[in-house]
Design a protein around this motif. Structure first.
Motif, PDB file in Angstrom:
ATOM      1  N   LEU A 219     -70.878  13.269 -27.640  1.00 58.29           N
ATOM      2  CA  LEU A 219     -72.045  14.095 -27.375  1.00 58.29           C
ATOM      3  C   LEU A 219     -72.009  14.548 -25.915  1.00 58.29           C
ATOM      4  N   LEU A 220     -72.422  15.774 -25.657  1.00 56.29           N
ATOM      5  CA  LEU A 220     -72.330  16.351 -24.321  1.00 56.29           C
ATOM      6  C   LEU A 220     -73.711  16.748 -23.808  1.00 56.29           C
ATOM      7  N   GLY A 221     -73.873  16.689 -22.481  1.00 61.41           N
ATOM      8  CA  GLY A 221     -75.092  17.175 -21.877  1.00 61.41           C
ATOM      9  C   GLY A 221     -75.837  16.181 -21.016  1.00 61.41           C
ATOM     10  N   ALA A 222     -75.482  14.901 -21.081  1.00 58.00           N
ATOM     11  CA  ALA A 222     -76.195  13.885 -20.295  1.00 58.00           C
ATOM     12  C   ALA A 222     -75.396  12.588 -20.294  1.00 58.00           C
ATOM     13  N   THR A 223     -75.774  11.681 -19.423  1.00 55.98           N
ATOM     14  CA  THR A 223     -75.227  10.329 -19.423  1.00 55.98           C
ATOM     15  C   THR A 223     -76.354   9.347 -19.729  1.00 55.98           C
ATOM     16  N   ALA A 224     -75.978   8.162 -20.159  1.00 59.14           N
ATOM     17  CA  ALA A 224     -76.945   7.092 -20.433  1.00 59.14           C
ATOM     18  C   ALA A 224     -76.197   5.775 -20.435  1.00 59.14           C
ATOM     19  N   ALA A 225     -76.890   4.713 -20.131  1.00 59.42           N
ATOM     20  CA  ALA A 225     -76.263   3.397 -20.055  1.00 59.42           C
ATOM     21  C   ALA A 225     -75.851   2.906 -21.435  1.00 59.42           C
ATOM     22  N   PRO A 226     -74.741   2.149 -21.510  1.00 64.69           N
ATOM     23  CA  PRO A 226     -74.366   1.542 -22.790  1.00 64.69           C
ATOM     24  C   PRO A 226     -75.519   0.736 -23.376  1.00 64.69           C
ATOM     25  N   GLY A 227     -75.724   0.884 -24.675  1.00 60.87           N
ATOM     26  CA  GLY A 227     -76.825   0.207 -25.342  1.00 60.87           C
ATOM     27  C   GLY A 227     -78.074   1.054 -25.452  1.00 60.87           C
ATOM     28  N   SER A 228     -78.109   2.207 -24.751  1.00 54.65           N
ATOM     29  CA  SER A 228     -79.281   3.082 -24.825  1.00 54.65           C
ATOM     30  C   SER A 228     -79.431   3.656 -26.228  1.00 54.65           C
ATOM     31  N   GLU A 229     -80.660   3.875 -26.622  1.00 55.58           N
ATOM     32  CA  GLU A 229     -80.972   4.369 -27.954  1.00 55.58           C
ATOM     33  C   GLU A 229     -80.831   5.888 -28.018  1.00 55.58           C
ATOM     34  N   LEU A 230     -80.433   6.391 -29.192  1.00 56.25           N
ATOM     35  CA  LEU A 230     -80.425   7.824 -29.473  1.00 56.25           C
ATOM     36  C   LEU A 230     -81.380   8.099 -30.627  1.00 56.25           C
ATOM     37  N   LEU A 231     -82.044   9.246 -30.565  1.00 57.53           N
ATOM     38  CA  LEU A 231     -83.097   9.561 -31.524  1.00 57.53           C
ATOM     39  C   LEU A 231     -82.840  10.878 -32.240  1.00 57.53           C
ATOM     40  N   GLN A 232     -83.394  10.981 -33.438  1.00 61.51           N
ATOM     41  CA  GLN A 232     -83.443  12.244 -34.175  1.00 61.51           C
ATOM     42  C   GLN A 232     -84.779  12.282 -34.910  1.00 61.51           C
ATOM     43  N   ASN A 233     -85.549  13.308 -34.634  1.00 63.08           N
ATOM     44  CA  ASN A 233     -86.904  13.408 -35.216  1.00 63.08           C
ATOM     45  C   ASN A 233     -87.730  12.151 -34.939  1.00 63.08           C
ATOM     46  N   GLY A 234     -87.536  11.587 -33.752  1.00 59.20           N
ATOM     47  CA  GLY A 234     -88.309  10.421 -33.350  1.00 59.20           C
ATOM     48  C   GLY A 234     -87.820   9.093 -33.887  1.00 59.20           C
ATOM     49  N   GLU A 235     -86.792   9.111 -34.715  1.00 57.80           N
ATOM     50  CA  GLU A 235     -86.262   7.877 -35.305  1.00 57.80           C
ATOM     51  C   GLU A 235     -84.943   7.487 -34.632  1.00 57.80           C
ATOM     52  N   SER A 236     -84.722   6.185 -34.499  1.00 56.42           N
ATOM     53  CA  SER A 236     -83.481   5.701 -33.907  1.00 56.42           C
ATOM     54  C   SER A 236     -82.302   5.959 -34.846  1.00 56.42           C
ATOM     55  N   VAL A 237     -81.265   6.615 -34.345  1.00 59.78           N
ATOM     56  CA  VAL A 237     -80.102   6.937 -35.185  1.00 59.78           C
ATOM     57  C   VAL A 237     -78.781   6.493 -34.568  1.00 59.78           C
ATOM     58  N   GLY A 238     -78.830   5.903 -33.374  1.00 58.51           N
ATOM     59  CA  GLY A 238     -77.573   5.514 -32.766  1.00 58.51           C
ATOM     60  C   GLY A 238     -77.741   4.809 -31.445  1.00 58.51           C
ATOM     61  N   GLU A 239     -76.598   4.483 -30.853  1.00 54.94           N
ATOM     62  CA  GLU A 239     -76.561   3.699 -29.619  1.00 54.94           C
ATOM     63  C   GLU A 239     -75.415   4.192 -28.739  1.00 54.94           C
ATOM     64  N   VAL A 240     -75.675   4.306 -27.454  1.00 56.19           N
ATOM     65  CA  VAL A 240     -74.667   4.773 -26.504  1.00 56.19           C
ATOM     66  C   VAL A 240     -73.614   3.691 -26.286  1.00 56.19           C
ATOM     67  N   LEU A 241     -72.343   4.110 -26.308  1.00 59.63           N
ATOM     68  CA  LEU A 241     -71.225   3.211 -26.066  1.00 59.63           C
ATOM     69  C   LEU A 241     -70.726   3.310 -24.631  1.00 59.63           C
ATOM     70  N   MET A 242     -70.575   4.527 -24.128  1.00 62.66           N
ATOM     71  CA  MET A 242     -70.147   4.765 -22.756  1.00 62.66           C
ATOM     72  C   MET A 242     -70.506   6.191 -22.394  1.00 62.66           C
ATOM     73  N   SER A 243     -70.551   6.491 -21.109  1.00 60.72           N
ATOM     74  CA  SER A 243     -70.804   7.863 -20.696  1.00 60.72           C
ATOM     75  C   SER A 243     -70.065   8.141 -19.399  1.00 60.72           C
ATOM     76  N   ALA A 244     -69.944   9.436 -19.061  1.00 59.43           N
ATOM     77  CA  ALA A 244     -69.227   9.845 -17.865  1.00 59.43           C
ATOM     78  C   ALA A 244     -69.696  11.228 -17.444  1.00 59.43           C
ATOM     79  N   ALA A 245     -69.465  11.527 -16.165  1.00 63.14           N
ATOM     80  CA  ALA A 245     -69.794  12.849 -15.635  1.00 63.14           C
ATOM     81  C   ALA A 245     -68.649  13.300 -14.731  1.00 63.14           C
ATOM     82  N   TRP A 246     -68.387  14.623 -14.760  1.00 63.42           N
ATOM     83  CA  TRP A 246     -67.277  15.162 -13.981  1.00 63.42           C
ATOM     84  C   TRP A 246     -67.523  16.634 -13.692  1.00 63.42           C
ATOM     85  N   GLN A 247     -67.551  16.967 -12.406  1.00 64.07           N
ATOM     86  CA  GLN A 247     -67.694  18.350 -11.958  1.00 64.07           C
ATOM     87  C   GLN A 247     -68.836  19.090 -12.662  1.00 64.07           C
TER      88      GLN A 247
END
Length: 288
Positions: A219-247
């Motif tokens: 997924l692109l557009g933001a970073t978040a800490a591992p373990g952070s929740e992801l939502l769809q229509n207000g419901e939990s649908v996933g969990e962040v594994l890793m993130s990165a930013a570059w230029q």
């Protein structure tokens, strides 16, 4: 960013990685019964992805396996998981002639033309281990500091790690996923023919009964800490594994419900940030 536009090359130390060494006459046979990967037939010119699961089939750690000699197997993994993994494996050594200890090895990352093109992914040559390509760049881990290489920024290395799609388990995500939920078997991290290991029945059932409904996605557009929740229509649908930013760009790997990924609805962070669906370098699908 297109593959051809990422042209950063060089090397960098990876102090956040460490090496857990299993040594002794029974090292390979002991690990054979504990890990998701076959160890006894591991050769010195190759490396393999592997994992260690709890009895519920949830990954406690993932790592790269390599053989140093007939009685020495190294597990390369995020440093924060070395002590917990060493402690848990040590509980089962019992009478096996195998010692587990951190190896005094400093790992480095290498990106670009200095990585041999003819070395296959997970192949090993001397101290260098080939990793999956990312954004058109060859990558490797090495035990020796590369001489004469330009210094590569950690942000560039992490951006390539993200796009390689290898979701390393960290402390915040340990014991959260069966291997298939983070695509571990797609990357060769599970050998379904090797025999028993902790959680093997759960992992096999997930593979052959089609019960995996979640996968790692980019997924692109933001970073978040591992373990952070992801939502769809207000419901939990996933969990962040890793993130990165570059230029000025940002992205994350996340374990997501396949239904949410395939839906037209937006996937967001809890603060409402909308994420864009990206494309990994390998096909992601449910086990058949």
């Amino acid at each position: 960013m297109s593959d051809s536009s990422f042209d950063a090359q060089g090397a960098l130390p990876l102090p956040h990685w460490a090496v857990l060494r299993a040594s002794g006459p029974d090292a390979a046979s002991f690990l054979q019964g504990q890990l998701t990967q076959s160890v006894t037939d591991l050769k010195e010119h190759e490396a393999r992805l592997g994992g260690y699961c709890n009895v519920k089939g949830r990954l406690q750690a993932g790592f790269i396996l390599c053989r140093e000699d007939a009685e020495t197997i190294d597990l390369l993994l995020p440093r924060e998981l070395l002590a917990p993994l060493q402690k848990k494996l040590s509980m089962f050594v019992l009478r096996a002639k195998c010692k587990l200890a951190e190896a005094p090895s400093a790992l480095h990352g290498l990106v670009g033309d200095a990585v041999p093109e003819d070395l296959p992914v997970w192949g090993r040559r001397s101290s260098l281990i080939r990793l999956p390509n990312a954004l058109g760049q060859r990558r490797a881990l090495t035990f020796d500091a590369p001489a004469g290489a330009d210094t590569l920024a950690l942000e560039a290395w992490n951006w390539l790690e993200l796009h390689a799609g290898v979701a390393w388990v960290v402390a915040a995500t340990s014991e959260h996923f069966v291997p298939q939920m983070i695509n571990w078997e797609l990357l060769g991290g599970v050998n379904f023919k090797k025999g028993c290991f902790p959680g093997q029945e759960v992992v096999a059932r997930s593979q052959y009964r089609g019960t995996v409904k979640r996968r790692a996605q980019l997924l692109l557009g933001a970073t978040a800490a591992p373990g952070s929740e992801l939502l769809q229509n207000g419901e939990s649908v996933g969990e962040v594994l890793m993130s990165a930013a570059w230029q000025g760009q940002a992205g994350l790997l996340a374990e997501l419900q396949l239904a949410a990924w395939e839906s037209d609805a937006s996937i967001t962070l809890p603060d409402g940030t909308v994420l864009q669906r990206g494309t990994l370098s390998y096909a992601v699908k449910a086990p058949e």
